[in-house]
Design a protein around this motif. Structure first.
Motif: not given
Length: 337
Positions: A17, A211-212, A214, A226, A229, A243, A246, A249
């Motif tokens: 991330t 957080y990731p 997209e 997207k 996750n 979470d 997850l 990216h």
């Protein structure tokens, strides 16, 4: 010194991330602008073999004329603290990568007490208060400087700790301060049910969770990423903190064809199978939720897999087909290349 940046900052999130990149943007970019002062940055990867002696202080052993000589060995962090004390008009940064529970308590010990903002010593203010009496005085070492600050009531009792002499036969302790111009940044992967830090340490840090995203992956795989996750959060909604499962990216940043997509998805599968030890049926439910496989990849073939073996063999063939062909050669076949 940029007051908008927390002195103690923990950046956590699942792998991929951009935690380390986020720190680099802070220290090299416009916030601290340390691109011309790389010596002001100390980055340490916290691993299981690291010891307090390497970071703070230890005992070095050498020989001379057949005699064993013991000497005090200054650790990386202690040395960095001293440099920051001596250069109060420059920002310094200590980066501790991959912090896990208990590691900092064991590694930096009593410093945990001093890193709180109200216990740090702002040497700029000390210099302004002491004036010429401090600026004209010469000190042999940091300990002598700190003792001067204590004796002249330039710092409060709560602003220093005492550390022992390790080699010299002295009953007294050396006072140590923690400077206000030294930032501590920590990163940690949020993977399992363990705490990132012990409670007494976590309370001393401000926390940012990444957080990731997209929006940073190629458009051809954006919808897939997207939905992947979203499916993870839905299928694992009854887990403690879903979470943490997850996918970052970074795994899909350079995906642009069937081969690169197979490699990225294979990493996801290995993450669930070998690192998190998730049952295949759960992974299958996650993949079945996804509708937007990229055009260059056969998503239906993935969904037909009945086991980890089926799925991994499929993805490996698409990702490493040429390489795998070597493993299928008869052992007595000579290499003619």
């Amino acid at each position: 010194i940029d007051k908008s940046i927390p002195l103690n900052l923990l950046i956590k999130g699942v792998p991929g991330t951009g935690k380390s990149r986020f720190i680099n943007d802070i220290i090299i970019g416009q916030k601290l602008n340390l691109s011309e002062y790389p010596q002001n940055i100390l980055r340490i990867n916290v691993h299981s073999a690291l010891t307090n002696a390497e970071l703070m202080q230890g005992v070095g052993i050498s020989t001379k004329d057949g005699n064993i000589i013991y000497s005090e060995k200054e650790g990386l962090v202690l040395n960095h603290i001293k440099k920051a004390i001596l250069h109060p008009y420059q920002p310094f940064v200590l980066i501790l990568e991959e912090v896990q529970e208990n590691s900092l308590n064991e590694l930096i010990g009593d410093l945990i007490y001093l890193i709180e903002e109200d216990k740090r010593v702002d040497m700029q203010k000390v210099i302004e208060k002491a004036g010429d009496e401090l600026l004209k005085k010469e000190f042999n070492d940091i300990t002598e400087l700190v003792k001067f600050l204590i004796d002249n009531k330039l710092i409060e009792r709560k602003q220093y700790i005492e550390i022992p002499y390790l080699v010299e036969n002295k009953t007294e302790y050396r006072p140590l301060i923690f400077p206000a111009n030294l930032y501590i940044f920590c990163t940690s992967n949020y993977r399992d049910d363990k705490k990132i830090m012990e409670d007494n340490l976590l309370r001393r840090f401000e926390v940012i969770e990444l957080y990731p995203d997209e929006n940073v992956v190629p458009e051809s795989v954006r919808d897939f990423f997207k939905e992947l996750n979203q499916a993870i959060l839905e299928v694992l909604k009854d887990e403690l903190h879903p979470d943490r499962y997850l996918i970052g990216h970074a795994t899909f940043l350079n995906v642009n064809d069937e081969k690169s997509f197979a490699k990225a998805l294979l990493k996801v599968v290995i993450e669930f199978k070998d690192i998190r030890e998730v049952e295949f049926e759960i992974v299958k439910r996650i993949l079945d939720e996804i509708k937007s496989f990229p055009q260059f990849f056969d998503g239906e073939a993935v969904k037909k897999a009945k086991s980890y073996k089926d799925l991994i063999e499929l993805l490996q063939q698409k990702a490493y087909g040429d390489l795998l062909s070597l493993a299928s050669k008869p052992q007595n076949q000579e290499n003619t290349s």
